[in-house]
Motif scaffolding. Structure first.
Motif, PDB file in Angstrom:
ATOM      1  N   TRP A 166       0.801  -1.097   0.109  1.00 57.93           N
ATOM      2  CA  TRP A 166       0.003  -0.046   0.058  1.00 57.93           C
ATOM      3  C   TRP A 166       0.921   1.305  -0.095  1.00 57.93           C
ATOM      4  O   TRP A 166       0.460   2.271  -0.610  1.00 57.93           O
ATOM      5  CB  TRP A 166      -1.035   0.159   0.957  1.00 57.93           C
ATOM      6  CG  TRP A 166      -0.650   0.504   2.514  1.00 57.93           C
ATOM      7  CD1 TRP A 166      -0.363  -0.379   3.738  1.00 57.93           C
ATOM      8  CD2 TRP A 166      -0.249   1.702   3.094  1.00 57.93           C
ATOM      9  NE1 TRP A 166       0.161   0.209   4.679  1.00 57.93           N
ATOM     10  CE2 TRP A 166       0.134   1.692   4.297  1.00 57.93           C
ATOM     11  CE3 TRP A 166      -0.396   3.114   2.468  1.00 57.93           C
ATOM     12  CZ2 TRP A 166       0.478   2.626   5.181  1.00 57.93           C
ATOM     13  CZ3 TRP A 166      -0.040   3.788   3.267  1.00 57.93           C
ATOM     14  CH2 TRP A 166       0.384   3.924   4.415  1.00 57.93           C
ATOM     15  N   ARG A 167       1.945   1.322   0.549  1.00 49.51           N
ATOM     16  CA  ARG A 167       2.953   2.467   0.482  1.00 49.51           C
ATOM     17  C   ARG A 167       3.569   2.638  -0.735  1.00 49.51           C
ATOM     18  O   ARG A 167       3.575   3.798  -1.195  1.00 49.51           O
ATOM     19  CB  ARG A 167       4.122   2.235   1.617  1.00 49.51           C
ATOM     20  CG  ARG A 167       3.427   2.359   2.908  1.00 49.51           C
ATOM     21  CD  ARG A 167       4.839   2.235   4.010  1.00 49.51           C
ATOM     22  NE  ARG A 167       4.673   2.592   5.161  1.00 49.51           N
ATOM     23  CZ  ARG A 167       3.713   1.788   6.288  1.00 49.51           C
ATOM     24  NH1 ARG A 167       3.223   0.681   5.879  1.00 49.51           N
ATOM     25  NH2 ARG A 167       3.525   2.309   7.242  1.00 49.51           N
ATOM     26  N   MET A 168       3.901   1.627  -1.511  1.00 53.48           N
ATOM     27  CA  MET A 168       4.568   1.683  -3.052  1.00 53.48           C
ATOM     28  C   MET A 168       3.328   2.101  -3.959  1.00 53.48           C
ATOM     29  O   MET A 168       3.424   2.721  -4.891  1.00 53.48           O
ATOM     30  CB  MET A 168       4.845   0.385  -3.471  1.00 53.48           C
ATOM     31  CG  MET A 168       6.249  -0.306  -2.816  1.00 53.48           C
ATOM     32  SD  MET A 168       6.446  -1.969  -3.403  1.00 53.48           S
ATOM     33  CE  MET A 168       7.009  -1.643  -4.898  1.00 53.48           C
ATOM     34  N   PHE A 169       2.017   1.817  -3.582  1.00 51.88           N
ATOM     35  CA  PHE A 169       0.778   2.236  -4.417  1.00 51.88           C
ATOM     36  C   PHE A 169       0.583   3.691  -4.518  1.00 51.88           C
ATOM     37  O   PHE A 169       0.474   4.315  -5.207  1.00 51.88           O
ATOM     38  CB  PHE A 169      -0.338   1.267  -4.115  1.00 51.88           C
ATOM     39  CG  PHE A 169      -1.448   1.415  -5.220  1.00 51.88           C
ATOM     40  CD1 PHE A 169      -1.542   1.378  -6.425  1.00 51.88           C
ATOM     41  CD2 PHE A 169      -2.613   2.311  -4.688  1.00 51.88           C
ATOM     42  CE1 PHE A 169      -2.531   1.711  -7.059  1.00 51.88           C
ATOM     43  CE2 PHE A 169      -3.603   2.631  -5.530  1.00 51.88           C
ATOM     44  CZ  PHE A 169      -3.763   2.214  -6.741  1.00 51.88           C
ATOM     45  N   VAL A 170       0.492   4.138  -2.850  1.00 45.45           N
ATOM     46  CA  VAL A 170       0.261   5.280  -2.724  1.00 45.45           C
ATOM     47  C   VAL A 170       1.381   6.338  -3.388  1.00 45.45           C
ATOM     48  O   VAL A 170       1.111   7.464  -3.867  1.00 45.45           O
ATOM     49  CB  VAL A 170       0.140   5.834  -1.421  1.00 45.45           C
ATOM     50  CG1 VAL A 170       0.139   7.265  -1.076  1.00 45.45           C
ATOM     51  CG2 VAL A 170      -1.117   5.047  -0.649  1.00 45.45           C
ATOM     52  N   ALA A 171       2.671   6.003  -3.152  1.00 49.05           N
ATOM     53  CA  ALA A 171       3.808   6.585  -3.632  1.00 49.05           C
ATOM     54  C   ALA A 171       3.583   6.692  -5.095  1.00 49.05           C
ATOM     55  O   ALA A 171       3.901   7.651  -5.744  1.00 49.05           O
ATOM     56  CB  ALA A 171       4.977   5.930  -3.303  1.00 49.05           C
ATOM     57  N   LEU A 172       3.325   5.613  -5.672  1.00 49.40           N
ATOM     58  CA  LEU A 172       3.085   5.724  -7.104  1.00 49.40           C
ATOM     59  C   LEU A 172       1.876   6.760  -7.677  1.00 49.40           C
ATOM     60  O   LEU A 172       2.149   7.447  -8.666  1.00 49.40           O
ATOM     61  CB  LEU A 172       2.381   4.351  -7.686  1.00 49.40           C
ATOM     62  CG  LEU A 172       2.528   4.218  -9.459  1.00 49.40           C
ATOM     63  CD1 LEU A 172       3.698   4.426 -10.136  1.00 49.40           C
ATOM     64  CD2 LEU A 172       1.947   2.834  -9.608  1.00 49.40           C
ATOM     65  N   ILE A 173       0.872   7.051  -6.951  1.00 47.23           N
ATOM     66  CA  ILE A 173      -0.052   7.912  -7.310  1.00 47.23           C
ATOM     67  C   ILE A 173       0.335   9.293  -6.981  1.00 47.23           C
ATOM     68  O   ILE A 173       0.093  10.188  -7.753  1.00 47.23           O
ATOM     69  CB  ILE A 173      -1.374   7.597  -6.344  1.00 47.23           C
ATOM     70  CG1 ILE A 173      -2.000   6.473  -6.618  1.00 47.23           C
ATOM     71  CG2 ILE A 173      -2.499   8.768  -6.677  1.00 47.23           C
ATOM     72  CD1 ILE A 173      -3.229   5.854  -5.948  1.00 47.23           C
ATOM     73  N   LEU A 174       1.112   9.403  -5.983  1.00 47.12           N
ATOM     74  CA  LEU A 174       1.765  10.928  -5.563  1.00 47.12           C
ATOM     75  C   LEU A 174       2.730  11.057  -6.573  1.00 47.12           C
ATOM     76  O   LEU A 174       2.753  12.351  -6.955  1.00 47.12           O
ATOM     77  CB  LEU A 174       2.204  10.868  -4.166  1.00 47.12           C
ATOM     78  CG  LEU A 174       1.344  10.629  -3.198  1.00 47.12           C
ATOM     79  CD1 LEU A 174       2.008  10.511  -1.794  1.00 47.12           C
ATOM     80  CD2 LEU A 174       0.336  11.903  -3.073  1.00 47.12           C
ATOM     81  N   ALA A 175       3.471  10.173  -7.249  1.00 49.93           N
ATOM     82  CA  ALA A 175       4.512  10.407  -8.216  1.00 49.93           C
ATOM     83  C   ALA A 175       3.924  10.855  -9.291  1.00 49.93           C
ATOM     84  O   ALA A 175       4.576  11.727 -10.394  1.00 49.93           O
ATOM     85  CB  ALA A 175       5.452   9.360  -8.102  1.00 49.93           C
ATOM     86  N   PHE A 176       2.686  10.019  -9.637  1.00 46.01           N
ATOM     87  CA  PHE A 176       1.943  10.565 -11.022  1.00 46.01           C
ATOM     88  C   PHE A 176       1.499  11.732 -10.980  1.00 46.01           C
ATOM     89  O   PHE A 176       1.571  12.718 -12.169  1.00 46.01           O
ATOM     90  CB  PHE A 176       0.716   9.590 -11.428  1.00 46.01           C
ATOM     91  CG  PHE A 176       0.190   9.708 -12.555  1.00 46.01           C
ATOM     92  CD1 PHE A 176       0.446   9.460 -13.539  1.00 46.01           C
ATOM     93  CD2 PHE A 176      -1.357  10.456 -12.365  1.00 46.01           C
ATOM     94  CE1 PHE A 176      -0.267   9.647 -14.727  1.00 46.01           C
ATOM     95  CE2 PHE A 176      -1.918  10.636 -13.482  1.00 46.01           C
ATOM     96  CZ  PHE A 176      -1.517  10.311 -14.722  1.00 46.01           C
ATOM     97  N   ILE A 177       0.858  12.316  -9.961  1.00 48.77           N
ATOM     98  CA  ILE A 177       0.272  13.702  -9.952  1.00 48.77           C
ATOM     99  C   ILE A 177       1.584  14.779  -9.946  1.00 48.77           C
ATOM    100  O   ILE A 177       1.294  15.688 -10.447  1.00 48.77           O
ATOM    101  CB  ILE A 177      -0.315  13.824  -8.325  1.00 48.77           C
ATOM    102  CG1 ILE A 177      -1.574  12.790  -8.235  1.00 48.77           C
ATOM    103  CG2 ILE A 177      -0.530  15.256  -8.137  1.00 48.77           C
ATOM    104  CD1 ILE A 177      -2.223  12.885  -7.137  1.00 48.77           C
ATOM    105  N   MET A 178       2.730  14.475  -9.154  1.00 49.29           N
ATOM    106  CA  MET A 178       3.940  15.396  -9.379  1.00 49.29           C
ATOM    107  C   MET A 178       4.263  15.466 -10.714  1.00 49.29           C
ATOM    108  O   MET A 178       4.717  16.369 -11.163  1.00 49.29           O
ATOM    109  CB  MET A 178       5.024  14.781  -8.493  1.00 49.29           C
ATOM    110  CG  MET A 178       4.568  15.145  -6.942  1.00 49.29           C
ATOM    111  SD  MET A 178       5.772  13.919  -5.823  1.00 49.29           S
ATOM    112  CE  MET A 178       7.342  14.935  -6.481  1.00 49.29           C
ATOM    113  N   ALA A 179       4.371  14.277 -11.433  1.00 51.20           N
ATOM    114  CA  ALA A 179       4.906  14.243 -13.005  1.00 51.20           C
ATOM    115  C   ALA A 179       3.794  14.967 -13.518  1.00 51.20           C
ATOM    116  O   ALA A 179       4.474  15.510 -14.766  1.00 51.20           O
ATOM    117  CB  ALA A 179       5.097  12.849 -13.425  1.00 51.20           C
TER     118      ALA A 179
END
Length: 324
Positions: free
Chosen positions: A291-304
């Motif tokens: 779940w931490r990796m998945f949330v980090a992926l969503i945040l990274a997508f928003i940042m990108a």
């Protein structure tokens, strides 16, 4: 039979958590051929030359040749083995200071990238240039090629220019100015996209994406049980090692010269293996790591996405100022 398998798995789990051990030094005395120093150990304490260097031979020449590419270093083979069998524990050992035992992550990253380019260029089981094959297959899968799109943009801008000729001089000048701005923006945009699509720049693009993903992931695991004072720089290095692990796996379909679609499916499947090193490195359970990796992926997508919009907005402003 089942009990034997359990014992083997238990021994394997114990080996996974065991850090690298250095063999004890022999008492054999050496004389350094370079500085003449008498010493005991593997390296001369005065000039640093290895005690294994002797008279020149074809074997030494071959070892020196492969050492240029990092393949002669024992740390490379140990690093590949541990990345495949105990990735998270190996990365934790490296971050704790055991750096002489393993190959440097960034050097390994660029070597694997270079090897990948060589394989795609024709050094594969079928001897085919995979760049051309992948380009054709990608066009079939995703539709119109980019050059047609660029041509369409150019024709649209030309049509705007022709329409502006019918208007009065003031409106025509305003339209021409707008066309120049649009042309300049499209030229810079195409240049950026061409740089991103260039295979030789793929390693830099991956590093930028890793840096972007490492930050939100670090925020979520910086107080992990295994490393309570986990640093952002350590998280970034860990992600580079994890990408190296995934790249080692993806070299297999590249060398076998499978289709573009099959390689995409394989790569997406292999990406799920990222869970293993993150779990081993952090000390979390699998669910906590996922779940931490998945949330980090969503945040990274928003940042990108935000950075992408901001960057091309800046390009548009620059083009407007240039012809303002």
């Amino acid at each position: 039979m089942f009990e034997d398998q359990k014992k083997r798995y238990r021994k394997f789990r114990e080996w996974q958590k065991m850090p690298h051990h250095v063999k004890p030094m022999t008492e054999e005395e050496h004389i350094c051929p370079t500085c003449g120093r008498h010493y005991v150990g593997n390296y001369c304490p005065q000039c640093g030359q290895s005690s294994k260097i002797g008279r020149y031979s074809f074997k030494n020449a071959f070892l020196l040749f492969i050492d240029v590419w990092g393949l002669g270093n024992r740390g490379m083979f140990r690093t590949i083995r541990d990345l495949l069998l105990r990735p998270g524990y190996m990365i934790r050992d490296y971050l704790r200071g055991m750096q002489m035992a393993y190959f440097p992550p960034f050097k390994m990253f660029f070597l694997i990238t270079a090897l990948s380019l060589v394989i795609d260029s024709g050094l594969n089981i079928r001897g085919l240039n995979r760049f051309e094959l992948q380009e054709k297959e990608a066009e079939e899968l995703f539709g119109v090629e980019s050059s047609s799109k660029d041509k369409g943009n150019s024709e649209e801008l030309d049509a705007k220019t022709k329409q502006s000729e019918v208007k009065d001089n003031k409106e025509q000048a305003s339209e021409e100015k707008k066309d120049k701005v649009d042309r300049e923006y499209e030229r810079m945009k195409d240049g950026v996209n061409a740089w991103l699509d260039n295979e030789s720049n793929s390693s830099y693009v991956v590093l930028m994406m890793l840096l972007l993903y490492s930050f939100p992931l670090w925020l979520l695991i910086r107080r992990c049980p295994a490393i309570p004072d986990f640093r952002f720089s350590e998280c970034f290095v860990a992600m580079v090692y994890i990408i190296n692990m995934l790249d080692i796996y993806t070299l297999i379909p590249q060398f076998m010269c499978v289709s573009y679609k099959t390689e995409m499916i394989f790569s997406l499947t292999v990406t799920l293996l990222m869970i293993v090193p993150v779990k081993q490195l952090s000390g979390y359970s699998y669910w906590q790591a996922v779940w931490r990796m998945f949330v980090a992926l969503i945040l990274a997508f928003i940042m990108a996405l935000v950075l992408y919009v901001f960057f091309f907005l800046m390009l548009n402003i620059y083009a407007d100022i240039k012809y303002g």
